[in-house]
Design a protein around this motif. Structure first.
Motif, PDB file in Angstrom:
ATOM      1  N   ASN A 106     -50.791  17.872  23.514  1.00  8.95           N
ATOM      2  CA  ASN A 106     -52.113  17.355  23.867  1.00  8.95           C
ATOM      3  C   ASN A 106     -52.288  17.261  25.380  1.00  8.95           C
ATOM      4  O   ASN A 106     -53.374  17.542  25.914  1.00  8.95           O
ATOM      5  N   TYR A 107     -51.224  16.874  26.080  1.00  7.65           N
ATOM      6  CA  TYR A 107     -51.277  16.783  27.547  1.00  7.65           C
ATOM      7  C   TYR A 107     -51.596  18.154  28.142  1.00  7.65           C
ATOM      8  O   TYR A 107     -52.501  18.301  28.972  1.00  7.65           O
ATOM      9  N   TRP A 108     -50.838  19.173  27.713  1.00  7.38           N
ATOM     10  CA  TRP A 108     -51.032  20.501  28.285  1.00  7.38           C
ATOM     11  C   TRP A 108     -52.324  21.153  27.792  1.00  7.38           C
ATOM     12  O   TRP A 108     -52.940  21.934  28.511  1.00  7.38           O
ATOM     13  N   ARG A 109     -52.722  20.796  26.576  1.00  8.84           N
ATOM     14  CA  ARG A 109     -54.008  21.312  26.071  1.00  8.84           C
ATOM     15  C   ARG A 109     -55.152  20.846  26.967  1.00  8.84           C
ATOM     16  O   ARG A 109     -56.028  21.624  27.356  1.00  8.84           O
ATOM     17  N   SER A 110     -55.136  19.576  27.311  1.00 12.40           N
ATOM     18  CA  SER A 110     -56.181  19.019  28.168  1.00 12.40           C
ATOM     19  C   SER A 110     -56.143  19.634  29.565  1.00 12.40           C
ATOM     20  O   SER A 110     -57.177  20.025  30.117  1.00 12.40           O
ATOM     21  N   MET A 111     -54.932  19.761  30.120  1.00 13.13           N
ATOM     22  CA  MET A 111     -54.767  20.325  31.461  1.00 13.13           C
ATOM     23  C   MET A 111     -55.285  21.765  31.523  1.00 13.13           C
ATOM     24  O   MET A 111     -56.057  22.147  32.416  1.00 13.13           O
ATOM     25  N   MET A 112     -54.879  22.575  30.557  1.00 14.05           N
ATOM     26  CA  MET A 112     -55.236  23.993  30.584  1.00 14.05           C
ATOM     27  C   MET A 112     -56.709  24.220  30.238  1.00 14.05           C
ATOM     28  O   MET A 112     -57.351  25.127  30.768  1.00 14.05           O
ATOM     29  N   ALA A 113     -57.234  23.386  29.368  1.00 14.57           N
ATOM     30  CA  ALA A 113     -58.648  23.508  29.028  1.00 14.57           C
ATOM     31  C   ALA A 113     -59.520  23.225  30.250  1.00 14.57           C
ATOM     32  O   ALA A 113     -60.471  23.972  30.542  1.00 14.57           O
ATOM     33  N   ASN A 114     -59.206  22.161  30.973  1.00 13.09           N
ATOM     34  CA  ASN A 114     -59.968  21.830  32.181  1.00 13.09           C
ATOM     35  C   ASN A 114     -59.873  22.946  33.214  1.00 13.09           C
ATOM     36  O   ASN A 114     -60.870  23.324  33.852  1.00 13.09           O
ATOM     37  N   LEU A 133     -57.160  30.185  26.410  1.00 14.51           N
ATOM     38  CA  LEU A 133     -56.338  30.648  25.287  1.00 14.51           C
ATOM     39  C   LEU A 133     -55.054  29.829  25.191  1.00 14.51           C
ATOM     40  O   LEU A 133     -54.557  29.574  24.079  1.00 14.51           O
ATOM     41  N   GLY A 134     -54.525  29.401  26.342  1.00 16.12           N
ATOM     42  CA  GLY A 134     -53.361  28.523  26.332  1.00 16.12           C
ATOM     43  C   GLY A 134     -53.688  27.184  25.698  1.00 16.12           C
ATOM     44  O   GLY A 134     -52.913  26.654  24.885  1.00 16.12           O
ATOM     45  N   ALA A 135     -54.858  26.636  26.031  1.00 15.78           N
ATOM     46  CA  ALA A 135     -55.293  25.363  25.442  1.00 15.78           C
ATOM     47  C   ALA A 135     -55.409  25.486  23.926  1.00 15.78           C
ATOM     48  O   ALA A 135     -55.038  24.575  23.181  1.00 15.78           O
ATOM     49  N   ALA A 136     -55.924  26.634  23.463  1.00 17.62           N
ATOM     50  CA  ALA A 136     -56.058  26.863  22.022  1.00 17.62           C
ATOM     51  C   ALA A 136     -54.694  26.923  21.344  1.00 17.62           C
ATOM     52  O   ALA A 136     -54.527  26.458  20.207  1.00 17.62           O
ATOM     53  N   GLU A 137     -53.702  27.490  22.038  1.00 20.76           N
ATOM     54  CA  GLU A 137     -52.336  27.551  21.492  1.00 20.76           C
ATOM     55  C   GLU A 137     -51.768  26.140  21.312  1.00 20.76           C
ATOM     56  O   GLU A 137     -51.162  25.828  20.284  1.00 20.76           O
TER      57      GLU A 137
END
Length: 378
Positions: A106-114, A133-137
């Motif tokens: 969740n931490y990296w999803r938020s970081m990469m999505a932003n 695409l990283g956030a989606a992964e």
């Protein structure tokens, strides 16, 4: 040992010591690769969790210093990291590490999505592709279907001509039924760019079969078949689309073009006339009818010139055919003049009208139109 090296890697990242971070992640990988195949730990949830984190860390380390990762398939390793995280949750029957895995993802999803959203807005599509695409992964690890991230990440991949990446992401969008028509269209584009014409056609056909009442998907199929010069297939999809939207002017007009290409001239004429019923100011329909009757006039004139005056079967056929050709040319002039009213500066319309005037014997109009064209071309 792998866990300790990974924690050291995280500390090096916080300290912004990239050189040490690369050393730490490589050390961690050396240990975890052995643990991941050992009989005692290969199916252990904690081992799989660290395998996932470390393999993903290899991808980040490669971005810091690619030369340090010689002999490692970084892309394969990075993707394997996400698979390991999901596998960790699957085998963790007591859910001892589920919160840890989800928190990390969740931490990296938020970081990469932003990062991806910002980059997309700034048209930095390479960064946007990686971020979204990283956030989606990471979302997939948590159990979230990030269809929006997939869709815009795939679009960014198209912009970067990363067609294989775009194909993979758009396939997921179609499976998730997200912006299905657009996703199917973009998917076929990504596949066509890779030369996968047959596969692209199969994807479209499957989408049409699955969503037969989706007008947008049918239109995507029509456009694909037109681009491929497959007129019969285009006409079939077009007919299905018109049944859903009988008053759609663009569809009806396009059907006229397809019918002409197929040699179904009466159907083409009907389609163009129907277009004008729906939109009396439709310039292209008027132009098409003008050209349509010009060609009919030319065909009649050419046929008349094949008659043998010495043939006893002649019996005035030449005069009748010439009369017919003149009637067609008169209709051509009528429609092209109406098209000119809508688009008085359209050179293509004027060129056709000039030719029609010439065939109709309207010399003054021919000269006048020729002068208009010359003036427009300047």
């Amino acid at each position: 040992n792998a866990a300790l090296a990974y924690k050291s890697y995280e500390g090096s990242l916080i300290d912004q010591d990239q050189e040490q971070a690369v050393k730490d992640i490589l050390e961690a990988k050396g240990y975890i690769d052995k643990a991941a195949v050992h009989a005692d730990t290969k199916d252990d949830a904690k081992c799989l969790m660290y395998l996932g984190k470390i393999n993903i860390g290899v991808g980040f380390g490669y971005a810091m210093d690619s030369s340090a990762f010689t002999g490692i398939d970084v892309e394969k390793t990075f993707k394997a990291g996400f698979a390991a995280l999901k596998r960790s949750k699957e085998v963790d029957k007591k859910e001892r590490y589920v919160d840890d895995v989800n928190g990390y993802a969740n931490y990296w999803r938020s970081m990469m999505a932003n990062q991806g959203i910002t980059a997309y807005g700034e048209q930095q599509y390479e960064v946007a592709m990686a971020g979204l695409l990283g956030a989606a992964e990471y979302g997939d690890v948590i159990g979230i279907e990030d269809s929006m991230y997939l869709f815009f990440g795939a679009q960014a991949a198209l912009m970067e001509k990363e067609y294989e990446t775009a194909e993979e992401a758009f396939k997921k969008c179609v499976a998730l039924n997200y912006n299905t028509a657009e996703s199917v269209g973009f998917l076929s584009t990504a596949m066509k760019e890779q030369g996968k014409m047959e596969e692209a056609e199969k994807e479209l056909a499957a989408a049409v079969a699955l969503y037969p009442d989706n007008l947008d998907i049918l239109i995507q199929a029509v456009n694909f078949y037109i681009d491929q010069g497959k007129n019969e297939e285009a006409e079939k999809s077009l007919s299905a689309a018109i049944k859903l939207a009988p008053d759609n002017t663009a569809l009806v007009y396009t059907s006229g073009i397809i019918y002409e290409k197929m040699g179904r001239m009466e159907d083409a004429e009907t389609a163009y006339n129907k277009t004008l019923e729906l939109d009396p100011k439709h310039t292209n329909a008027k132009y098409s009818l003008g050209v349509f009757f010009f060609n009919k006039g030319a065909d009649a004139n050419n046929e008349a010139n094949t008659y043998d005056f010495n043939d006893p079967q002649y019996n005035g056929k030449y005069d009748a055919k010439i009369k017919e050709s003149k009637e067609h040319f008169a209709k051509s002039v009528d429609y092209l003049e109406k098209a000119e009213v809508e688009e008085p500066k359209d050179v293509q319309v004027l060129e056709a009208l000039k030719s029609a005037y010439g065939k109709a014997g309207m010399v003054d109009k021919f000269k006048e139109t020729k002068a208009k064209i010359a003036a427009l071309k300047g």
